[in-house]
Design an enzyme around this catalytic site. Sequence first.
Site, short mmCIF file in Angstrom:
data_model
loop_
_atom_site.label_atom_id
_atom_site.label_comp_id
_atom_site.label_asym_id
_atom_site.label_seq_id
_atom_site.Cartn_x
_atom_site.Cartn_y
_atom_site.Cartn_z
N ASP A 25 0.83 -1.20 0.00
CA ASP A 25 0.00 0.00 0.00
C ASP A 25 0.87 1.25 0.00
OD1 ASP A 25 -2.29 1.48 0.06
OD2 ASP A 25 -2.85 0.96 2.10
N ARG A 38 -0.40 9.28 -10.02
CA ARG A 38 -0.49 8.02 -9.26
C ARG A 38 0.17 6.86 -10.00
NH1 ARG A 38 -3.81 7.49 -5.12
NH2 ARG A 38 -4.27 5.33 -5.64
N HIS A 42 2.61 3.55 -8.99
CA HIS A 42 2.43 2.12 -9.28
C HIS A 42 3.65 1.55 -10.02
CE1 HIS A 42 -1.47 2.27 -7.59
NE2 HIS A 42 -2.04 2.96 -8.57
N SER A 70 -7.35 -6.01 -5.82
CA SER A 70 -8.48 -6.63 -5.11
C SER A 70 -9.75 -6.56 -5.96
CB SER A 70 -8.71 -5.90 -3.78
OG SER A 70 -9.30 -4.64 -4.02
N TRP A 74 -11.55 -2.56 -8.85
CA TRP A 74 -12.19 -2.20 -10.12
C TRP A 74 -12.96 -0.89 -9.99
CZ3 TRP A 74 -10.52 -4.83 -14.12
CH2 TRP A 74 -10.14 -6.17 -13.96
N LEU A 136 11.06 -20.38 -4.62
CA LEU A 136 10.09 -19.49 -3.97
C LEU A 136 8.76 -19.61 -4.69
CD1 LEU A 136 9.41 -16.94 -2.10
CD2 LEU A 136 10.04 -15.54 -4.06
N ARG A 189 1.85 -4.90 6.16
CA ARG A 189 1.10 -3.88 5.41
C ARG A 189 1.88 -2.58 5.45
NH1 ARG A 189 -5.20 -2.67 4.56
NH2 ARG A 189 -4.89 -1.01 3.05
N ARG A 195 -5.54 -2.06 8.56
CA ARG A 195 -6.69 -2.88 8.16
C ARG A 195 -6.20 -4.13 7.45
NH1 ARG A 195 -8.07 2.18 6.70
NH2 ARG A 195 -7.21 1.93 4.63
N ILE A 196 -7.07 -5.15 7.42
CA ILE A 196 -6.72 -6.39 6.72
C ILE A 196 -7.28 -6.36 5.27
CG2 ILE A 196 -8.66 -7.86 7.48
CD1 ILE A 196 -4.98 -8.92 7.61
N SER A 197 -8.28 -5.50 5.05
CA SER A 197 -8.81 -5.23 3.70
C SER A 197 -9.11 -6.49 2.87
CB SER A 197 -7.85 -4.32 2.93
OG SER A 197 -7.74 -3.08 3.56
N GLU A 208 1.26 -13.33 12.28
CA GLU A 208 1.75 -12.15 12.97
C GLU A 208 1.60 -10.97 12.01
OE1 GLU A 208 2.69 -11.92 16.12
OE2 GLU A 208 2.29 -14.07 16.37
C1 FPP Z 1 -1.82 0.30 -3.35
O1 FPP Z 1 -1.39 1.62 -3.42
C2 FPP Z 1 -1.39 -0.47 -4.47
C3 FPP Z 1 -2.19 -1.09 -5.41
C4 FPP Z 1 -3.67 -1.05 -5.39
C5 FPP Z 1 -1.68 -1.81 -6.52
C6 FPP Z 1 -0.51 -2.69 -6.22
C7 FPP Z 1 0.27 -2.75 -7.45
C8 FPP Z 1 1.59 -2.64 -7.53
C9 FPP Z 1 2.51 -2.53 -6.39
C10 FPP Z 1 2.18 -2.65 -8.87
C11 FPP Z 1 3.01 -3.85 -9.12
C12 FPP Z 1 2.33 -5.14 -8.93
C13 FPP Z 1 2.51 -6.19 -9.76
C14 FPP Z 1 1.87 -7.50 -9.46
C15 FPP Z 1 3.29 -6.08 -10.98
P1 FPP Z 1 -2.50 2.75 -3.45
O2 FPP Z 1 -2.74 3.13 -4.86
O3 FPP Z 1 -3.72 2.29 -2.73
O4 FPP Z 1 -1.77 3.89 -2.67
P2 FPP Z 1 -2.46 5.04 -1.80
O5 FPP Z 1 -3.20 4.35 -0.68
O6 FPP Z 1 -1.29 5.83 -1.31
O7 FPP Z 1 -3.35 5.81 -2.71
#
Ligand code: FPP
Length: 246
Positions: A25, A38, A42, A70, A74, A136, A189, A195-197, A208
């Site tokens: 996150d 944003r 990513h 998740s 979407w 792994l 996290r 949160r566990i979301s 843990e």
């Molecule tokens: C949460 O950050 C992140 C995501 C919803 C997407 C996770 C994706 C990646 C880390 C990209 C790489 C993954 C793969 C599998 C190639 P957020 O957008 O919720 O951040 P914020 O809470 O600060 O807005």
Amino acid sequence: MARRREEPLDLSSLEMPVHVAIIMDGNGRWARKRGLPRQAGHRAGAENLRRIIRACVEFNIKVLTIYAFSTENWGRPKSEVQALMKIFARVLDQETGELNAQGVCVHHLGDLTGVDPKLQEKVRRALELTRDNTRLILNVAFNYGGRAEIIHAVRQMLADGIQPEELNEGLFSSYLFTKGLPDPDLVIRTSGELRISNFLIWQAAYSEYYPTPALWPDFGREELYEAIVAFNQRERRYGLVTEESS
Ligand code: FPP
């Protein structure tokens, strides 16, 4: 991006968690702090994932589960969903060979129905190419939700004619996407959220939990090491009491 110099870390005195699960996150906040869109967060998150997978191989962690997308994601703006799908496709194109070379076996947790067929095909190719690797196991939770996983399992059990008296925790676990894998020992996290979301809500019953303020793109090898040091200081009780406190 410049590669950080890797400090030698003392792993010898640590008990490694077998299964580490991560809610990645804070990509959006990482980007905002830098005045970037944003999507740039990513992309930095995807780059960091590569570092963390390497570190897991180095630390001899056996299973890594990451929450990539998740069932609720979407609902984000269409442009962000599209950008994320593009990143997933690019990572699969560019990284699958390297993951295979490192001995990583890729698993998917979730439902591919409704996902762009080209992306589905890339996922299937990655699973197929890496299926015999044992260094792994990388579980990618993509279009995943813990509640949806439980509903999926119950539907499957009903379809298989499982009788009420046959049902137990082991049998139930064998209907989840994580069948055959140990439960996570450590759930991390990033970004300070507590949160566990809807992530591994059955499997993480006795994990843990390690929340850290680091934003995902900043959570590197040293931060993973710190999480494992903290894990080693925990007393895992599984609902029991210790000798001294009884
Ligand atoms: C949460 O950050 C992140 C995501 C919803 C997407 C996770 C994706 C990646 C880390 C990209 C790489 C993954 C793969 C599998 C190639 P957020 O957008 O919720 O951040 P914020 O809470 O600060 O807005």
